[in-house]
Design a protein around this motif. Structure first.
Motif, PDB file in Angstrom:
ATOM      1  N   PRO A  12       0.832  -1.208   0.000  1.00  0.00           N
ATOM      2  CA  PRO A  12       0.000   0.000   0.000  1.00  0.00           C
ATOM      3  C   PRO A  12       0.865   1.254   0.000  1.00  0.00           C
ATOM      4  CG  PRO A  12       0.017  -0.992   2.159  1.00  0.00           C
ATOM      5  CD  PRO A  12       0.749  -1.931   1.250  1.00  0.00           C
ATOM      6  N   ARG A  13       0.393   2.254  -0.684  1.00  0.00           N
ATOM      7  CA  ARG A  13       1.095   3.524  -0.738  1.00  0.00           C
ATOM      8  C   ARG A  13       0.744   4.326   0.501  1.00  0.00           C
ATOM      9  NH1 ARG A  13       0.555   7.141  -5.980  1.00  0.00           N
ATOM     10  NH2 ARG A  13       1.399   5.216  -6.793  1.00  0.00           N
ATOM     11  N   ARG A  14       1.752   4.832   1.182  1.00  0.00           N
ATOM     12  CA  ARG A  14       1.528   5.603   2.393  1.00  0.00           C
ATOM     13  C   ARG A  14       1.912   7.045   2.155  1.00  0.00           C
ATOM     14  NH1 ARG A  14       3.454   1.720   7.327  1.00  0.00           N
ATOM     15  NH2 ARG A  14       2.280  -0.070   6.644  1.00  0.00           N
ATOM     16  N   GLN A  15       1.089   7.917   2.668  1.00  0.00           N
ATOM     17  CA  GLN A  15       1.406   9.327   2.574  1.00  0.00           C
ATOM     18  C   GLN A  15       2.334   9.684   3.713  1.00  0.00           C
ATOM     19  OE1 GLN A  15      -2.288  11.366   2.669  1.00  0.00           O
ATOM     20  NE2 GLN A  15      -2.922  10.659   0.659  1.00  0.00           N
ATOM     21  N   LYS A  16       3.413  10.382   3.398  1.00  0.00           N
ATOM     22  CA  LYS A  16       4.403  10.714   4.411  1.00  0.00           C
ATOM     23  C   LYS A  16       3.940  11.859   5.307  1.00  0.00           C
ATOM     24  CE  LYS A  16       8.230   9.043   1.678  1.00  0.00           C
ATOM     25  NZ  LYS A  16       9.481   9.337   1.017  1.00  0.00           N
ATOM     26  N   SER A  17       3.085  12.718   4.798  1.00  0.00           N
ATOM     27  CA  SER A  17       2.665  13.872   5.585  1.00  0.00           C
ATOM     28  C   SER A  17       1.510  13.550   6.528  1.00  0.00           C
ATOM     29  CB  SER A  17       2.262  15.018   4.658  1.00  0.00           C
ATOM     30  OG  SER A  17       1.148  14.623   3.874  1.00  0.00           O
ATOM     31  N   ALA A  18       0.737  12.539   6.220  1.00  0.00           N
ATOM     32  CA  ALA A  18      -0.440  12.210   7.037  1.00  0.00           C
ATOM     33  C   ALA A  18      -0.027  11.323   8.205  1.00  0.00           C
ATOM     34  CB  ALA A  18      -1.491  11.509   6.190  1.00  0.00           C
ATOM     35  N   ASP A  19      -0.426  11.700   9.391  1.00  0.00           N
ATOM     36  CA  ASP A  19      -0.161  10.900  10.588  1.00  0.00           C
ATOM     37  C   ASP A  19      -1.353   9.970  10.795  1.00  0.00           C
ATOM     38  OD1 ASP A  19       1.109   9.931  12.777  1.00  0.00           O
ATOM     39  OD2 ASP A  19       0.446  11.532  14.105  1.00  0.00           O
ATOM     40  N   THR A  20      -1.136   8.690  10.625  1.00  0.00           N
ATOM     41  CA  THR A  20      -2.235   7.732  10.712  1.00  0.00           C
ATOM     42  C   THR A  20      -2.541   7.406  12.161  1.00  0.00           C
ATOM     43  OG1 THR A  20      -0.738   5.857  10.579  1.00  0.00           O
ATOM     44  CG2 THR A  20      -1.603   6.702   8.505  1.00  0.00           C
ATOM     45  N   GLN A  21      -3.709   6.874  12.391  1.00  0.00           N
ATOM     46  CA  GLN A  21      -4.143   6.498  13.734  1.00  0.00           C
ATOM     47  C   GLN A  21      -3.340   5.305  14.239  1.00  0.00           C
ATOM     48  OE1 GLN A  21      -6.164   8.269  15.425  1.00  0.00           O
ATOM     49  NE2 GLN A  21      -6.454   6.998  17.201  1.00  0.00           N
ATOM     50  N   GLU A  22      -2.794   4.501  13.337  1.00  0.00           N
ATOM     51  CA  GLU A  22      -2.059   3.311  13.735  1.00  0.00           C
ATOM     52  C   GLU A  22      -0.745   3.652  14.426  1.00  0.00           C
ATOM     53  OE1 GLU A  22      -1.479   1.314  10.105  1.00  0.00           O
ATOM     54  OE2 GLU A  22      -3.537   0.646   9.911  1.00  0.00           O
ATOM     55  N   ARG A  23      -0.188   4.792  14.149  1.00  0.00           N
ATOM     56  CA  ARG A  23       1.121   5.139  14.684  1.00  0.00           C
ATOM     57  C   ARG A  23       1.050   5.664  16.109  1.00  0.00           C
ATOM     58  NH1 ARG A  23       4.866   8.165  10.687  1.00  0.00           N
ATOM     59  NH2 ARG A  23       6.227   7.507  12.355  1.00  0.00           N
ATOM     60  N   ARG A  24      -0.084   6.162  16.547  1.00  0.00           N
ATOM     61  CA  ARG A  24      -0.216   6.744  17.881  1.00  0.00           C
ATOM     62  C   ARG A  24      -1.112   5.878  18.742  1.00  0.00           C
ATOM     63  NH1 ARG A  24      -1.806  12.721  17.971  1.00  0.00           N
ATOM     64  NH2 ARG A  24      -1.200  12.334  20.103  1.00  0.00           N
ATOM     65  N   MET A  25      -0.733   5.778  20.024  1.00  0.00           N
ATOM     66  CA  MET A  25      -1.571   5.037  20.961  1.00  0.00           C
ATOM     67  C   MET A  25      -2.703   5.951  21.424  1.00  0.00           C
ATOM     68  SD  MET A  25       1.336   3.094  23.208  1.00  0.00           S
ATOM     69  CE  MET A  25       0.197   2.673  24.477  1.00  0.00           C
ATOM     70  N   PRO A  26      -3.892   5.414  21.625  1.00  0.00           N
ATOM     71  CA  PRO A  26      -4.997   6.239  22.125  1.00  0.00           C
ATOM     72  C   PRO A  26      -4.683   6.813  23.506  1.00  0.00           C
ATOM     73  CG  PRO A  26      -5.806   4.143  21.317  1.00  0.00           C
ATOM     74  CD  PRO A  26      -4.312   4.060  21.316  1.00  0.00           C
ATOM     75  N   ARG A  27      -5.235   7.966  23.780  1.00  0.00           N
ATOM     76  CA  ARG A  27      -4.947   8.665  25.038  1.00  0.00           C
ATOM     77  C   ARG A  27      -5.360   7.834  26.251  1.00  0.00           C
ATOM     78  NH1 ARG A  27      -5.315  14.727  26.646  1.00  0.00           N
ATOM     79  NH2 ARG A  27      -4.100  14.753  24.779  1.00  0.00           N
ATOM     80  N   GLY A  28      -6.489   7.128  26.160  1.00  0.00           N
ATOM     81  CA  GLY A  28      -6.948   6.311  27.282  1.00  0.00           C
ATOM     82  C   GLY A  28      -5.968   5.203  27.628  1.00  0.00           C
ATOM     83  N   VAL A  29      -5.336   4.628  26.626  1.00  0.00           N
ATOM     84  CA  VAL A  29      -4.361   3.556  26.862  1.00  0.00           C
ATOM     85  C   VAL A  29      -3.132   4.114  27.562  1.00  0.00           C
ATOM     86  CG1 VAL A  29      -2.863   1.863  25.732  1.00  0.00           C
ATOM     87  CG2 VAL A  29      -5.189   2.191  24.923  1.00  0.00           C
ATOM     88  N   VAL A  30      -2.700   5.291  27.151  1.00  0.00           N
ATOM     89  CA  VAL A  30      -1.522   5.912  27.766  1.00  0.00           C
ATOM     90  C   VAL A  30      -1.797   6.246  29.227  1.00  0.00           C
ATOM     91  CG1 VAL A  30      -0.003   7.927  27.693  1.00  0.00           C
ATOM     92  CG2 VAL A  30      -0.673   6.795  25.572  1.00  0.00           C
ATOM     93  N   ILE A  31      -2.970   6.798  29.507  1.00  0.00           N
ATOM     94  CA  ILE A  31      -3.325   7.151  30.882  1.00  0.00           C
ATOM     95  C   ILE A  31      -3.436   5.901  31.745  1.00  0.00           C
ATOM     96  CG2 ILE A  31      -5.152   8.124  32.330  1.00  0.00           C
ATOM     97  CD1 ILE A  31      -5.659  10.126  30.041  1.00  0.00           C
ATOM     98  N   ARG A  32      -4.064   4.855  31.215  1.00  0.00           N
ATOM     99  CA  ARG A  32      -4.203   3.608  31.964  1.00  0.00           C
ATOM    100  C   ARG A  32      -2.840   2.963  32.222  1.00  0.00           C
ATOM    101  NH1 ARG A  32      -7.702   0.017  28.719  1.00  0.00           N
ATOM    102  NH2 ARG A  32      -8.441   2.038  28.065  1.00  0.00           N
ATOM    103  N   LEU A  33      -1.971   2.988  31.233  1.00  0.00           N
ATOM    104  CA  LEU A  33      -0.639   2.425  31.402  1.00  0.00           C
ATOM    105  C   LEU A  33       0.135   3.177  32.481  1.00  0.00           C
ATOM    106  CD1 LEU A  33       1.593   0.500  30.370  1.00  0.00           C
ATOM    107  CD2 LEU A  33       2.205   2.275  28.739  1.00  0.00           C
TER     108      LEU A  33
END
Length: 57
Positions: A12-33
């Motif tokens: 798949p072609r990936r756009q370098k400028s777009a930050d995908t949801q897969e690259r960042r952990m959700p805020r709730g997971v970070v707070i719980r961790l």
């Protein structure tokens, strides 16, 4: 030579400028961790204190 010779349809072609949801952990997971890490260290410190006090008595 054109780019079509090196085209791979399975990659798949990936756009370098777009930050995908897969690259960042959700805020709730970070707070719980963070909360689990703090709570785990507090429990470990309490157990260490218990064993230290019991070992001297």
């Amino acid at each position: 030579m054109s780019d079509s010779e090196h085209y791979d349809p399975l990659t798949p072609r990936r756009q370098k400028s777009a930050d995908t949801q897969e690259r960042r952990m959700p805020r709730g997971v970070v707070i719980r961790l963070f909360a689990y890490l703090v709570a785990g260290h507090v429990v470990a410190a309490f157990l260490f204190l218990l064993f230290t006090v019991a070992g001297k008595g």
